[in-house]
Design an enzyme around this catalytic site. Structure first.
Site, PDB file in Angstrom:
ATOM      1  N   HIS A 286       0.845  -1.183   0.000  1.00 14.28           N
ATOM      2  CA  HIS A 286       0.000   0.000   0.000  1.00 14.28           C
ATOM      3  C   HIS A 286       0.882   1.234   0.000  1.00 14.28           C
ATOM      4  O   HIS A 286       1.935   1.254   0.644  1.00 14.28           O
ATOM      5  CB  HIS A 286      -0.927   0.008   1.227  1.00 14.28           C
ATOM      6  N   ASP A 334      -8.181  -4.601   0.221  1.00 16.21           N
ATOM      7  CA  ASP A 334      -8.746  -5.220  -0.976  1.00 16.21           C
ATOM      8  C   ASP A 334      -8.670  -6.745  -0.935  1.00 16.21           C
ATOM      9  O   ASP A 334      -9.535  -7.425  -1.482  1.00 16.21           O
ATOM     10  CB  ASP A 334      -8.044  -4.701  -2.228  1.00 16.21           C
TER      11      ASP A 334
END
Length: 398
Positions: A286, A334
């Site tokens: 991320h 996700d």
């Protein structure tokens, strides 16, 4: 903590200009009161509350109110906000429905861009250059309320011809899931789904939110700005990651079944094989969370309660262990929402649209914040191409 970046400058005809890293990495471009990552880089804050706290405890209305108004609602504020938001779910322009019925079958994200632009024509044919918070909030609530219907219609109309209209007597999130699934979800399913909408509501100046703010800075209308945000979210490096993560896990599951091996025992080899081929492992890494994505803690609790929860929790834990060891990358939200939506029976092409059903709250809040304290976002560039070419008639060109 974010790494320190030494500021660089360019001395040119326009004077001294700041040179920032490609992709604006570690660059602060503005301030916001809505959300952001805390200084330790371990949590995201919604108006002073950690996202995992709000994600685990707040319902959709509470979280949306918080993001837009800056505080959690009291009982009177909650009831008024919920009543108003739900009333917008019943106000669907029939011309919008007629238009959606003739759009060719394609990814729901295309439908949404089309639908938002149509709504702008219906409700904002002339947009003011200055507006009150109350005026802007009315349009924001309409967008928040109608987004689940738009995406559900985008999925069902071209596939089965069904049009599931909103039921304002149901809570917003439960009704959204009902329209997606085409059936009434259980309370557990609805709550798990609702939690992901809250987790996705906002996340600082992510790509789609920044896109909305750039559009807002031109003083375009809120509908056009949100359509631009959808276009940005559609990309696989942003919202599309949850779809790709689940496709990857299903591929691993098919290989495990062919080999007669439980997925939780096979997933490590699958990941190592992909890494050996230098393929991306979606759902990990991320731009902001370098240590841990706290949103995964909330999603994990619901994954455990849904069908095959024990198995999926083991698969996810093993995946995280391998990626931490091999690449020092944490899992991101996700990966977990991909599994959770699969457990709910949601079609994979609807995963990114669900992201948008939550993020519409943040997009509209950021639009309002930008619009009401505006400066056109227009960075400079450094041109590095040729400067001495001369036009030649087409017959003289090689």
């Amino acid at each position: 903590m974010s790494k320190q970046v030494e500021c660089q400058y360019d001395e040119g005809p326009l004077g001294r200009r700041i040179v920032v890293p490609k992709g604006l990495d570690n660059v602060i471009v503005d301030t916001t009161n809505i959300s952001g990552v805390d200084p330790t880089g371990k949590a995201t804050i919604y108006r002073g509350y950690t996202i995992d706290d709000i994600g685990a405890n707040a319902d959709f209305y509470e979280a949306a109110f918080l993001i837009h108004y800056g505080h959690l609602p009291n009982k009177k504020e909650y009831d008024e906000y919920r009543k108003k938001l739900d009333s917008y779910r019943a106000e669907i322009p029939e011309k919008l429905i007629d238009a959606l019925k003739v759009v060719p079958s394609t990814h729901p994200m295309y439908y949404a861009q089309y639908a938002y632009n149509l709504l702008g024509q219906f409700y904002a044919p002339e947009w003011p250059q200055k507006a009150s918070f109350e005026f802007l909030e009315e349009h924001a609530m309409r967008l928040i309320a109608l987004t689940p219907f738009i995406f559900a219609a985008a999925w069902h109309l071209p596939r089965d011809g069904e049009l599931y209209r909103p039921d304002p007597s149901l809570p917003h999130a439960k009704d959204a899931l009902r329209m997606i699934l085409g059936r009434m979800p259980s309370d557990l399913e609805a709550r798990a789904f609702e939690a992901t909408l809250v987790l996705y509501m906002d996340h600082g100046f992510n790509a789609s939110t920044f896109t909305v703010r750039v559009a807002a800075s031109t003083l375009t209308d809120i509908y056009s700005a949100v359509a631009a945000g959808v276009a940005s979210l559609k990309g696989p490096l942003h919202g599309g990651a949850n779809e790709q993560a689940m496709k990857m896990l299903l591929e691993a599951q098919a290989q495990a079944q062919a080999k007669g091996i439980p997925l939780e025992d096979y997933i490590e080899q699958y990941i190592k094989d992909r890494l050996a081929r230098k393929e991306l492992i979606m759902g990990f890494g991320h731009r902001v969370y370098k240590i841990h994505d706290p949103r995964t803690d909330v999603a994990k609790k619901f994954v455990a309660q849904l069908p095959n929860g024990d198995m999926w929790v083991k698969v996810l834990a093993k995946s995280e262990e391998v990626m931490k060891r091999e690449k020092n990358l944490p899992a991101n939200i996700d990966l977990y929402t991909g599994v959770l939506y699969y457990q709910l029976g949601i079609p994979i092409p609807m995963y990114t649209p669900i992201f948008a059903m939550g993020r519409i709250v943040g997009w509209t809040a950021h639009y309002i914040e930008q619009f009401m304290n505006n400066k056109l976002i227009r960075p400079d560039e450094k041109y590095v191409g040729p400067t001495d070419l001369k036009y030649a008639p087409i017959g003289e060109r090689k």
